[in-house]
Structure formats: C-alpha cells, structure tokens
Write a protein that holds these residues in place. Structure first.
Motif, PDB file in Angstrom:
ATOM      1  N   VAL A   1       0.839  -1.208   0.000  1.00 48.40           N
ATOM      2  CA  VAL A   1       0.000   0.000   0.000  1.00 48.40           C
ATOM      3  C   VAL A   1       0.871   1.253   0.000  1.00 48.40           C
ATOM      4  CG1 VAL A   1      -1.703   1.333   1.315  1.00 48.40           C
ATOM      5  CG2 VAL A   1      -1.943  -1.154   1.120  1.00 48.40           C
ATOM      6  N   GLU A   2       1.886   1.273   0.861  1.00 44.95           N
ATOM      7  CA  GLU A   2       2.786   2.427   0.912  1.00 44.95           C
ATOM      8  C   GLU A   2       3.514   2.614  -0.417  1.00 44.95           C
ATOM      9  OE1 GLU A   2       4.041   2.378   5.661  1.00 44.95           O
ATOM     10  OE2 GLU A   2       5.097   1.108   4.218  1.00 44.95           O
ATOM     11  N   THR A   3       3.925   1.498  -1.033  1.00 40.64           N
ATOM     12  CA  THR A   3       4.604   1.580  -2.326  1.00 40.64           C
ATOM     13  C   THR A   3       3.681   2.135  -3.392  1.00 40.64           C
ATOM     14  OG1 THR A   3       6.048  -0.279  -1.774  1.00 40.64           O
ATOM     15  CG2 THR A   3       5.783   0.237  -4.103  1.00 40.64           C
ATOM     16  N   THR A   4       2.441   1.678  -3.409  1.00 38.00           N
ATOM     17  CA  THR A   4       1.463   2.175  -4.386  1.00 38.00           C
ATOM     18  C   THR A   4       1.235   3.668  -4.211  1.00 38.00           C
ATOM     19  OG1 THR A   4       0.374   0.010  -4.427  1.00 38.00           O
ATOM     20  CG2 THR A   4      -0.877   1.891  -5.266  1.00 38.00           C
ATOM     21  N   GLU A   5       1.153   4.122  -2.963  1.00 35.13           N
ATOM     22  CA  GLU A   5       0.974   5.555  -2.709  1.00 35.13           C
ATOM     23  C   GLU A   5       2.154   6.355  -3.240  1.00 35.13           C
ATOM     24  OE1 GLU A   5       0.412   5.779   1.468  1.00 35.13           O
ATOM     25  OE2 GLU A   5      -1.713   5.207   1.404  1.00 35.13           O
ATOM     26  N   ARG A   6       3.359   5.830  -3.037  1.00 33.91           N
ATOM     27  CA  ARG A   6       4.550   6.545  -3.521  1.00 33.91           C
ATOM     28  C   ARG A   6       4.592   6.579  -5.042  1.00 33.91           C
ATOM     29  NH1 ARG A   6       9.865   6.965  -0.001  1.00 33.91           N
ATOM     30  NH2 ARG A   6       8.951   7.007   2.084  1.00 33.91           N
ATOM     31  N   ILE A   7       4.149   5.491  -5.681  1.00 30.05           N
ATOM     32  CA  ILE A   7       4.108   5.472  -7.145  1.00 30.05           C
ATOM     33  C   ILE A   7       3.136   6.525  -7.647  1.00 30.05           C
ATOM     34  CG2 ILE A   7       3.437   4.113  -9.159  1.00 30.05           C
ATOM     35  CD1 ILE A   7       4.463   1.643  -7.693  1.00 30.05           C
ATOM     36  N   GLY A   8       1.954   6.607  -7.013  1.00 32.44           N
ATOM     37  CA  GLY A   8       0.987   7.632  -7.409  1.00 32.44           C
ATOM     38  C   GLY A   8       1.544   9.031  -7.248  1.00 32.44           C
ATOM     39  N   ASP A   9       2.241   9.270  -6.133  1.00 29.66           N
ATOM     40  CA  ASP A   9       2.857  10.587  -5.922  1.00 29.66           C
ATOM     41  C   ASP A   9       3.922  10.868  -6.980  1.00 29.66           C
ATOM     42  OD1 ASP A   9       1.269  10.899  -3.689  1.00 29.66           O
ATOM     43  OD2 ASP A   9       2.823  10.270  -2.264  1.00 29.66           O
ATOM     44  N   GLY A  10       4.678   9.811  -7.360  1.00 30.64           N
ATOM     45  CA  GLY A  10       5.721   9.989  -8.372  1.00 30.64           C
ATOM     46  C   GLY A  10       5.154  10.325  -9.735  1.00 30.64           C
ATOM     47  N   VAL A  11       4.066   9.667 -10.113  1.00 32.93           N
ATOM     48  CA  VAL A  11       3.432   9.956 -11.401  1.00 32.93           C
ATOM     49  C   VAL A  11       2.897  11.390 -11.415  1.00 32.93           C
ATOM     50  CG1 VAL A  11       1.509   9.369 -12.933  1.00 32.93           C
ATOM     51  CG2 VAL A  11       2.858   7.550 -11.877  1.00 32.93           C
ATOM     52  N   ALA A  12       2.247  11.798 -10.310  1.00 36.59           N
ATOM     53  CA  ALA A  12       1.706  13.160 -10.236  1.00 36.59           C
ATOM     54  C   ALA A  12       2.819  14.203 -10.294  1.00 36.59           C
ATOM     55  CB  ALA A  12       0.892  13.323  -8.952  1.00 36.59           C
ATOM     56  N   ALA A  13       3.923  13.941  -9.574  1.00 41.55           N
ATOM     57  CA  ALA A  13       5.039  14.893  -9.576  1.00 41.55           C
ATOM     58  C   ALA A  13       5.684  14.986 -10.952  1.00 41.55           C
ATOM     59  CB  ALA A  13       6.077  14.482  -8.529  1.00 41.55           C
ATOM     60  N   THR A  14       5.816  13.850 -11.648  1.00 44.42           N
ATOM     61  CA  THR A  14       6.403  13.864 -12.991  1.00 44.42           C
ATOM     62  C   THR A  14       5.509  14.608 -13.968  1.00 44.42           C
ATOM     63  OG1 THR A  14       7.449  11.727 -12.535  1.00 44.42           O
ATOM     64  CG2 THR A  14       7.332  12.417 -14.837  1.00 44.42           C
ATOM     65  N   ALA A  15       4.196  14.383 -13.870  1.00 45.33           N
ATOM     66  CA  ALA A  15       3.264  15.100 -14.747  1.00 45.33           C
ATOM     67  C   ALA A  15       3.353  16.604 -14.525  1.00 45.33           C
ATOM     68  CB  ALA A  15       1.834  14.607 -14.495  1.00 45.33           C
ATOM     69  N   GLU A  16       3.460  17.011 -13.266  1.00 48.66           N
ATOM     70  CA  GLU A  16       3.592  18.443 -12.974  1.00 48.66           C
ATOM     71  C   GLU A  16       4.902  18.988 -13.539  1.00 48.66           C
ATOM     72  OE1 GLU A  16       3.817  21.528  -9.158  1.00 48.66           O
ATOM     73  OE2 GLU A  16       3.763  19.346  -8.842  1.00 48.66           O
ATOM     74  N   ALA A  17       5.986  18.211 -13.405  1.00 44.84           N
ATOM     75  CA  ALA A  17       7.284  18.656 -13.925  1.00 44.84           C
ATOM     76  C   ALA A  17       7.240  18.827 -15.437  1.00 44.84           C
ATOM     77  CB  ALA A  17       8.374  17.659 -13.531  1.00 44.84           C
ATOM     78  N   ILE A  18       6.523  17.941 -16.136  1.00 46.61           N
ATOM     79  CA  ILE A  18       6.412  18.046 -17.596  1.00 46.61           C
ATOM     80  C   ILE A  18       5.667  19.315 -17.984  1.00 46.61           C
ATOM     81  CG2 ILE A  18       5.337  17.008 -19.635  1.00 46.61           C
ATOM     82  CD1 ILE A  18       5.998  14.283 -18.442  1.00 46.61           C
ATOM     83  N   THR A  19       4.606  19.636 -17.261  1.00 46.52           N
ATOM     84  CA  THR A  19       3.839  20.849 -17.582  1.00 46.52           C
ATOM     85  C   THR A  19       4.657  22.110 -17.320  1.00 46.52           C
ATOM     86  OG1 THR A  19       2.852  20.956 -15.353  1.00 46.52           O
ATOM     87  CG2 THR A  19       1.671  19.680 -17.039  1.00 46.52           C
TER      88      THR A  19
END
Length: 439
Positions: free
Chosen positions: A282-300
């Motif tokens: 569960v903790e790993t899944t949460e971190r993956i979600g945070d990583g995807v969101a942070a990467t998407a923000e960085a791309i924008t």
C-alpha cells in the motif's frame, strides 16, 4: 577508482535507458503482430544502422543515435480521399509534405500485404497498438518501484540515538550547515541536559512504546510533546527511566512539499540512527501515485524552465537542481551515484532503480501527448475516427472513412524542430553545467 566507477555507472545507466526504449517498442511490436499488422523493422535508436539481424519478416537492429527507437508498421497513413495516392505531388507548403508522407507510408506495402496495413485496423486496435508502448514503460516503472521500495527498502529513522545536539537552534539557523559551536545564550538541548547518551535506544515516550523500527512514530511523538516528559531508554541492556523537558522549537514541516517550510513543535535534541526498511504494498502504491503526479507536474512546467535552462547552458548562470535533463545528464548522474564512497549498497541500488523508474514514467507521460510523431499523435486521430463512425452509424449516415492523420504532419514537423532545439540546449547544459546530485 572514482573515475572508473563513474564510467561504469554511466555505462550501466545508459544501458538501462536503451533497455527502456526497447521495452517500449516491444509493446508496439507485440500488439501490432497480434492484430496482424506487418512490422518490417524493430529499431533502437535513429540514424545509421550499426547492427541488425533479420528474423522472419522483421529486421531487428541498433542505430547510431540512441535518442529513442521505432517500430516500422506498414501503411501508417491512409491513402488520400478516394483511395489513390495521386500521380502528381501538390506544390503547397503542407500538401506536398502530406503527399510525400503518404507515398512513404505505402512504399513498403506489397500487393500481398494490403490487408495488413496499420490504417486498415479498427480504431480500438490502433489505439491499443499505440498505447502499448507507453504502457510498457509504465509497467517497467511500477516493477522498478516495487523492487526498490519493497525489496531494497527506504532509509528510515529507527529508535537508536546516533548523536545528541548540544544546544537548541531553530532549523533556519542550521539549513546552511550547523555552526561549529553553540552561540552564546543558546539553551542546552533537553536530551543532553536530562542525561541521555549516544547509543541509547528510546523505548517509550509518555508511556507510548516504540519498537526498534518505529523511528518515524517516535519523532512524531516527540514533536507532539511539551514540557516535562517521562521517557524510557535502553542502555547496555538496562532500562532507564528519565524525564526530559521538551521545549518548542522551529523545525522543518514534514507535511509540506516546500523544503523551507517550518512549524513550531516539540524538540528533544537527538539524532536518530537510520536503516533501510521495506515498505508495504500500500505504501509503495501511494509513492508510485505521488511519483506519477510529480512527474506530470514537472512536464507541464518545462516551458517555464526554458529561460533558466538557456542561461545555464550559454550564459554561465547557476543550474537549477530541478532543471530538465537529457540522456547525457541522467547517465552522468548514474555515474555520480556509483562513484560514491563508503555508502551502503542499498543507497546505490535504490537511487539507480528510482532514477530509471522516473525516466520510464516520463516516457509514459510524454508519449501520450497528442502530438505527432509521439504515440498520442496516432491515438487521438483513432479516437476521433471512432467517434465519427459511431455518430454516423447512430444517425443513419454513411461511414465517413478513416481520419486523415497526415493532416497533423505540419504539427509534427514543428514539434521535431522544437524538440531538436530543446535537446541540443539540454545536452549543452548537461555537459558544461550539469545537475549534481551530491554537490
């Protein structure tokens, strides 16, 4: 040895990038073959072919410029309206490009392969074929994150005390490096004043017990405390009850993404030891979600970072640590990771896998942009074609036929020009003014 391990690290990470590219193209290749589309080429890289081998109807190879890869499927673009390519090339600035692209798309179509062209497949099949490449990057990133967080673990504080602070200083006074000695008038740190010693292990705070790996919970309990506070420490196998006067202090806000954010909380003045501890699924899944969101923000945010990147590349300005990096930059950081001395193996492996996972997340998101020649540039026309055909069927109108994806080619050429300029600027910055992970 440092130079040797730097070179080895660069080579390993660069190889990881090539594997990520090949894995991406495998998604396109496997689904295209699944749907009966002919695939004459499977290439990693662009430019001149430096190695290739033919197996069946497909040539597999590596090209000289490792900036991506491609799977060549026959008939990517439909013929012009009416089903014919036309004998004469139109002279308009964009019409001629479209005609050339259609001819190139049809050049490898033999009479026996007419029914195996990409554009002849239903829209949902084309969407799957084009989405499969980025999706493979997402799968690889998730796998790498799970190996990192659940296998290698994350550096986490435990309840063993590694050192004591001598005096009470707000975090704002030590953000640029702790002073060599306590300034005059600074109060003594509560733990030192209460007789706590290095190598003690804190067992409880106000009756709340903590296991050896409960360092984070211990920190939160200390921050929530105030005034005289009973604690129990373990020293040389004995349990010692002590009373510490926890005082409020300005500390870093752990709940904020801003590293400079502060909060007033309880302060004890102990530095806890750290160890690598695996996370739960569960903790790993949460971190993956945070990583995807942070990467998407960085791309924008890439467009707004271009002026600073230009300054770092050509004007000698300081390079932003969050500045975009290219193949050279991330590979160089791979070398920097491996060149570290006296660090646990978990740190090297964790950083390597995390960086490679982050690259794959970026490839996943970037390729979904609805811009040719990215994969999204084929997905969007297929979606639009499906909408048009279903709408025509619902209202009893004739099938409007395939969407002419060739009309997006002017955007593709503009994108390629902009991308090449951006790539050259990033490469110059990575060479002359690189981002440094460790100072």
């Amino acid at each position: 040895m440092t130079i040797f391990w730097t070179v080895v690290g660069i080579a390993i990470f660069f190889f990881g990038l090539l594997v990520s590219i090949a894995w991406h193209e495998l998604g396109h290749f496997a689904t295209a073959r699944w749907f009966g589309i002919k695939v004459p080429e499977f290439m990693v890289g662009f430019g001149r072919t430096i190695w290739s081998v033919r197996r069946g109807e497909t040539e597999y190879g590596i090209k000289a410029i490792p900036l991506g890869g491609y799977v060549r499927m026959i008939g990517m673009l439909p013929p012009a309206k009416g089903g014919q390519l036309g004998r004469d090339r139109r002279t308009g600035p964009f019409q001629g490009l479209m005609d050339d692209a259609r001819r190139e798309s049809q050049a490898m179509v033999m009479p026996a392969d007419v029914g195996r062209q990409f554009w002849t497949r239903s829209p949902w099949k084309r969407i799957i074929v084009m989405f499969a490449g980025p999706f493979m990057n997402l799968i690889l990133a998730i796998a790498l994150f799970f190996v990192t967080f659940m296998g290698v673990g994350v550096l986490t504080p435990n309840t063993q005390i590694s050192a004591l602070e001598e005096c009470v200083l707000p975090v704002t006074a030590v953000q640029n490096g702790a002073p060599d000695r306590c300034p005059a008038g600074a109060p003594q740190a509560p733990a030192l004043a209460a007789g706590v010693q290095p190598d003690d292990r804190i067992l409880s705070v106000r009756g709340q017990e903590f296991g050896p790996d409960d360092g984070v919970a211990l920190q939160e309990a200390i921050r929530a405390s105030s005034g005289p506070t009973p604690i129990v420490v373990e020293r040389d196998g004995r349990q010692l009850p002590l009373e510490v006067d926890v005082i409020p202090n300005t500390l870093q806000d752990r709940n904020s993404d801003d590293p400079n954010a502060t909060v007033t909380a309880g302060y004890l003045g102990v530095l806890l030891d750290t160890s690598y501890q695996p996370l739960t699924a569960v903790e790993t899944t949460e971190r993956i979600g945070d990583g995807v969101a942070a990467t998407a923000e960085a791309i924008t945010r890439i467009p707004e970072r271009v002026p600073a990147l230009f300054g770092a590349a050509f004007l000698g300005e300081e390079r932003d640590p969050e500045s975009p990096m290219g193949v050279v930059g991330v590979s160089r950081i791979g070398g920097e990771i491996l060149a570290q001395e006296d660090v646990p193996w978990q740190q090297d492996v964790g950083l390597f896998l995390n960086m490679l996972a982050a690259v794959n997340i970026s490839l996943f998101l970037l390729n979904l942009l609805p811009i040719p020649p990215l994969d999204g540039g084929q997905i969007v026309p297929a979606i639009w074609e499906s909408i048009k055909r279903n709408t025509a069927r619902a209202i009893g109108r004739p099938d409007p036929g395939p969407v002419d994806a060739a009309k997006l080619l002017p955007f593709a050429y503009v994108f390629v020009i902009v991308f090449l300029g951006f790539f050259l600027m990033v490469t110059v910055a990575d060479v002359v003014n690189p981002v440094r992970m460790f100072g």
